[in-house]
Design a protein around this motif. Sequence first.
Motif, short mmCIF file in Angstrom:
data_model
loop_
_atom_site.label_atom_id
_atom_site.label_comp_id
_atom_site.label_asym_id
_atom_site.label_seq_id
_atom_site.Cartn_x
_atom_site.Cartn_y
_atom_site.Cartn_z
N ALA A 186 0.81 -1.22 0.00
CA ALA A 186 0.00 0.00 0.00
C ALA A 186 0.84 1.27 0.00
O ALA A 186 0.35 2.33 -0.40
N ARG A 187 2.08 1.19 0.45
CA ARG A 187 2.91 2.40 0.56
C ARG A 187 3.16 3.08 -0.78
O ARG A 187 3.46 4.27 -0.82
N THR A 188 3.06 2.34 -1.87
CA THR A 188 3.29 2.93 -3.19
C THR A 188 1.99 3.38 -3.85
O THR A 188 2.00 3.79 -5.01
N SER A 189 0.88 3.27 -3.14
CA SER A 189 -0.42 3.59 -3.73
C SER A 189 -0.56 5.09 -4.00
O SER A 189 0.00 5.93 -3.29
N ARG A 190 -1.34 5.39 -5.03
CA ARG A 190 -1.72 6.78 -5.34
C ARG A 190 -3.18 7.03 -4.96
O ARG A 190 -3.75 8.04 -5.32
N ASP A 191 -3.78 6.11 -4.24
CA ASP A 191 -5.16 6.25 -3.80
C ASP A 191 -5.16 6.92 -2.43
O ASP A 191 -4.60 6.39 -1.48
N PRO A 192 -5.79 8.10 -2.29
CA PRO A 192 -5.76 8.79 -1.01
C PRO A 192 -6.46 8.03 0.10
O PRO A 192 -6.16 8.25 1.28
N LEU A 197 -5.78 5.11 5.22
CA LEU A 197 -5.77 3.93 6.07
C LEU A 197 -4.38 3.70 6.67
O LEU A 197 -4.24 3.33 7.84
N LEU A 198 -3.36 3.93 5.85
CA LEU A 198 -2.00 3.79 6.35
C LEU A 198 -1.72 4.82 7.45
O LEU A 198 -1.02 4.51 8.43
N TYR A 199 -2.23 6.02 7.29
CA TYR A 199 -2.05 7.04 8.33
C TYR A 199 -2.69 6.59 9.63
O TYR A 199 -2.08 6.68 10.71
N TYR A 207 1.76 9.95 5.48
CA TYR A 207 0.78 9.33 4.58
C TYR A 207 -0.40 10.27 4.35
O TYR A 207 -0.91 10.38 3.23
N ALA A 208 -0.83 10.97 5.38
CA ALA A 208 -1.93 11.92 5.23
C ALA A 208 -1.50 13.09 4.35
O ALA A 208 -2.30 13.61 3.55
N GLU A 209 -0.25 13.52 4.47
CA GLU A 209 0.25 14.62 3.63
C GLU A 209 0.28 14.20 2.17
O GLU A 209 -0.07 14.99 1.28
N ARG A 210 0.70 12.97 1.90
CA ARG A 210 0.69 12.49 0.51
C ARG A 210 -0.73 12.42 -0.02
O ARG A 210 -1.00 12.78 -1.17
N ALA A 211 -1.67 11.96 0.81
CA ALA A 211 -3.07 11.90 0.39
C ALA A 211 -3.59 13.30 0.08
O ALA A 211 -4.33 13.50 -0.90
N MET A 212 -3.21 14.29 0.88
CA MET A 212 -3.66 15.67 0.66
C MET A 212 -3.13 16.20 -0.67
O MET A 212 -3.87 16.86 -1.43
N GLU A 213 -1.87 15.92 -0.98
CA GLU A 213 -1.31 16.39 -2.24
C GLU A 213 -2.02 15.76 -3.43
O GLU A 213 -2.22 16.40 -4.46
#
Length: 261
Positions: A186-192, A197-199, A207-213
């Motif tokens: 899941a760490r390589t996912s582009r699905d927010p 969930l990882l966060y 992980y939340a910051e990547r989801a926000m971007e």
Amino acid sequence: MPLRRERSTQYPVRRMLALAMVALGLGLPSAARGQPFQGELEAVLGGHWIMRLTRGEDGWAPVRRSRPNFRNVDVGFVVKEEGDAERMTLEVHLRRDMNRGEAFVFYELDLRRDSDGTYAGTWRGSERGETSEGELTATVRPVVRAGPASEIAPGEHPRLLLRRDEVPALRERFQTPFGQAFAARARTSRDPVVLGLLYQASGDPAYAERAMEIVRGYSDIDSTGRLTGEMGHQIVRVVLAYDLCHDAWPEAFRTELRQNI
């Protein structure tokens, strides 16, 4: 970020929720001798059929049978049950997908519980006068039990795919080999949503910051799948990510989303 409303927000969330159920994994079925099975089984029949059987305190839920990567799902019911969580025999009647509504499938499943908590056994099926049989294996899928809406505290997040008081149990499961195997993929996912969930599972705000971007990069939340019958995918993805990442996202960004969705 110009966002446009969409009248229809219908979204086939089964695949997403299936992933969430695996990731959240709360509760295992009772296996006490003499007690009926409770939980969800994912049984593999004949190497290609996947049957999902769920039993709660009130009995068996509708049964689903499908093939991997196929959209058609056959639906039916457990019409007879014998035995307990250690050894059970089930009679299942299914109706084929809507394009073949005249066809029915009848199964008899014989399952026994192994020491590792999985099930094995045999199956016998009948469809249009033709019979087949073989061995089956079944794994126990965790069942998420959400509390009543009345128990949700004002401002509580997360509260959709899981509740706030379920996060500690999720983080415990995240440390298991199964949880770490999920995280590795899941760490390589582009699905927010996956990143959300990882966060929650790790507590790492990165992980939340990547989801926000990723969400910030959406120019039109409901723009995907307009010719494929999949309208609403993006808006549901954003809503679920918002709930999972709420505590890590800046208030200004959350306000922007609330004003534009």
